[in-house]
Design a protein around this motif. Structure first.
Motif, PDB file in Angstrom:
ATOM      1  N   GLU A 132      34.188  58.511  54.487  1.00 25.46           N
ATOM      2  CA  GLU A 132      32.989  57.624  53.674  1.00 25.46           C
ATOM      3  C   GLU A 132      33.094  55.923  53.441  1.00 25.46           C
ATOM      4  N   LEU A 133      33.160  55.109  54.196  1.00 25.83           N
ATOM      5  CA  LEU A 133      33.496  53.895  53.983  1.00 25.83           C
ATOM      6  C   LEU A 133      32.217  53.179  54.121  1.00 25.83           C
ATOM      7  N   ASN A 139      28.407  51.896  52.743  1.00 25.46           N
ATOM      8  CA  ASN A 139      28.039  50.417  53.972  1.00 25.46           C
ATOM      9  C   ASN A 139      27.974  48.233  54.311  1.00 25.46           C
ATOM     10  N   ALA A 140      28.481  48.130  52.152  1.00 24.41           N
ATOM     11  CA  ALA A 140      29.175  46.608  52.573  1.00 24.41           C
ATOM     12  C   ALA A 140      30.214  46.464  52.940  1.00 24.41           C
ATOM     13  N   ARG A 169      31.307  48.133  55.383  1.00 24.82           N
ATOM     14  CA  ARG A 169      31.267  47.878  57.242  1.00 24.82           C
ATOM     15  C   ARG A 169      30.891  46.778  57.631  1.00 24.82           C
ATOM     16  N   VAL A 170      29.914  46.450  57.426  1.00 24.26           N
ATOM     17  CA  VAL A 170      28.956  44.777  57.275  1.00 24.26           C
ATOM     18  C   VAL A 170      29.847  43.813  57.570  1.00 24.26           C
ATOM     19  N   LEU A 171      30.941  43.717  55.557  1.00 26.72           N
ATOM     20  CA  LEU A 171      31.411  42.663  55.752  1.00 26.72           C
ATOM     21  C   LEU A 171      32.792  42.310  56.351  1.00 26.72           C
ATOM     22  N   TRP A 172      32.999  43.231  56.509  1.00 26.01           N
ATOM     23  CA  TRP A 172      34.283  43.580  57.652  1.00 26.01           C
ATOM     24  C   TRP A 172      34.154  43.734  58.943  1.00 26.01           C
ATOM     25  N   ASN A 173      32.935  43.949  59.943  1.00 23.67           N
ATOM     26  CA  ASN A 173      32.667  44.154  61.153  1.00 23.67           C
ATOM     27  C   ASN A 173      33.004  44.987  61.359  1.00 23.67           C
ATOM     28  N   GLY A 209      32.299  48.061  63.158  1.00 23.37           N
ATOM     29  CA  GLY A 209      30.832  48.423  64.426  1.00 23.37           C
ATOM     30  C   GLY A 209      30.353  49.504  63.414  1.00 23.37           C
ATOM     31  N   ARG A 210      29.813  50.549  64.150  1.00 19.81           N
ATOM     32  CA  ARG A 210      28.942  51.845  63.472  1.00 19.81           C
ATOM     33  C   ARG A 210      27.980  51.961  62.092  1.00 19.81           C
TER      34      ARG A 210
END
Lengths: 182, 182
Positions: B169-170, B172-173, B175-179, B181-182
């Motif tokens: 359960e990553l 969203n922040a 996922r986005v900040l660390w580029n 995908g998905r």
DNA sequence: TTGCTCCTCACGTCACGTGAGGTGGC
DNA sequence: TTGCTCCTCACGTCACGTGAGGTGGC
């Protein structure tokens, strides 16, 4: 009015993969982006102009097409805007990782930035809670006046009323809303 | 820069009566208003133009003079602005009492309005808490990368790193900040 | 082919910030 | 008399909203 519908639940990832994007290539239109982030067409376009969102391509007709990752970004931006952060700061944050040579360094910087933002948010939450508490106290004071039958004091002399003078610590909101001097 | 100093503590009423206002007639200048409410000269003037603040008089030279009650009002307006309410709504609220014929009626309306505002504030606080929690979870995830010594994966292939794939359960922040995908 | 969706200007809005240039008051 | 304070325009800013008028795509 150009608006989007449906709030986006942060949960149910499984079937959202099916629902998100009505195109078979998995790309999202501006309208998809707006709907799935509870924002507007204007906001999506504005964020592209501001250098925050980047369509992978345009159709021949000029329609923007975004990958899924841009939707995730838009959702984060929406959250950060709701938290009160300015777009400049958000844009800078989104580009942070690329500015450092090693993962360790990038991690330290991003983590520190997140810590500062978390602290800022805690401050804002504390302010809101303080103001809310003041409104709650004012509501308690002024609820007493629901039984007011006085036709002499009412509009202008409420400050002399026993209902007001009884309580020594009248909250500022009650004093102002009820036109009591001081 | 036209700015005011010193935050105003909501407490100490006793000696603030002495300190507030440097004039012997007890009236406050625009600068006093700004300082004692932690706002600015521009804001005080803007609120007068907007019909929210009303100087009791002007000096011959055109300097505004306000009574103490206007300072209380300005402080309340500042709190409500910090809480995110628009000026139109605040102005309307400040005029509410005068719109009703009896104290009972005015009380009911004001109390109901306060209740709605308190609910709105609770919603905003809940949003801020949700976003803050998301940032906190992202910070936990990305803190693991502080020990990253990998020179192969770092900028572009972090998604394949075990540090990221381990957690299902990553947020969203992250996922986005660390580029990722998905 | 018919709608619905998306497009580009371009001006409006809200709540002030930020000078420029000038006067007031203890 | 010297500063510091306050004054009035008036343009700038931030993050979009809101049409007008026109085209795209399933």
């Amino acid at each position: 009015v150009e608006r989007s519908g449906l709030p986006h639940p942060d949960s149910d990832r499984a079937d959202s993969v099916q629902r998100e994007g009505r195109r078979r290539d998995g790309l999202l239109t501006t309208g998809d982006m707006a709907r799935l982030s509870s924002s507007t067409l204007r906001t999506v376009r504005f964020y592209e102009e501001a250098g925050i969102l980047h369509p992978v391509q345009r159709t021949e007709g000029g329609h923007r097409l975004f990958p899924q990752a841009e939707l995730d970004k838009l959702r984060l931006v929406g959250d950060l805007r709701a938290a009160g952060f300015p777009l400049d700061e958000i844009r800078d944050m989104l580009a942070m990782k690329t500015r450092f040579a090693s993962g360790a360094e990038a991690s330290r910087e991003v983590v520190e930035r997140l810590s500062m933002q978390i602290d800022e948010m805690s401050d804002r939450i504390a302010v809101l809670q303080r103001v809310r508490h003041q409104l709650e106290r004012a509501r308690v004071c002024l609820r007493d006046c629901t039984d007011c039958r006085d036709e002499e004091l009412f509009p202008n002399s409420c400050a002399e009323c026993t209902a007001m003078t009884g309580d020594a610590e009248l909250p500022n909101a009650a004093r102002v809303l009820w036109n009591l001097g001081r």
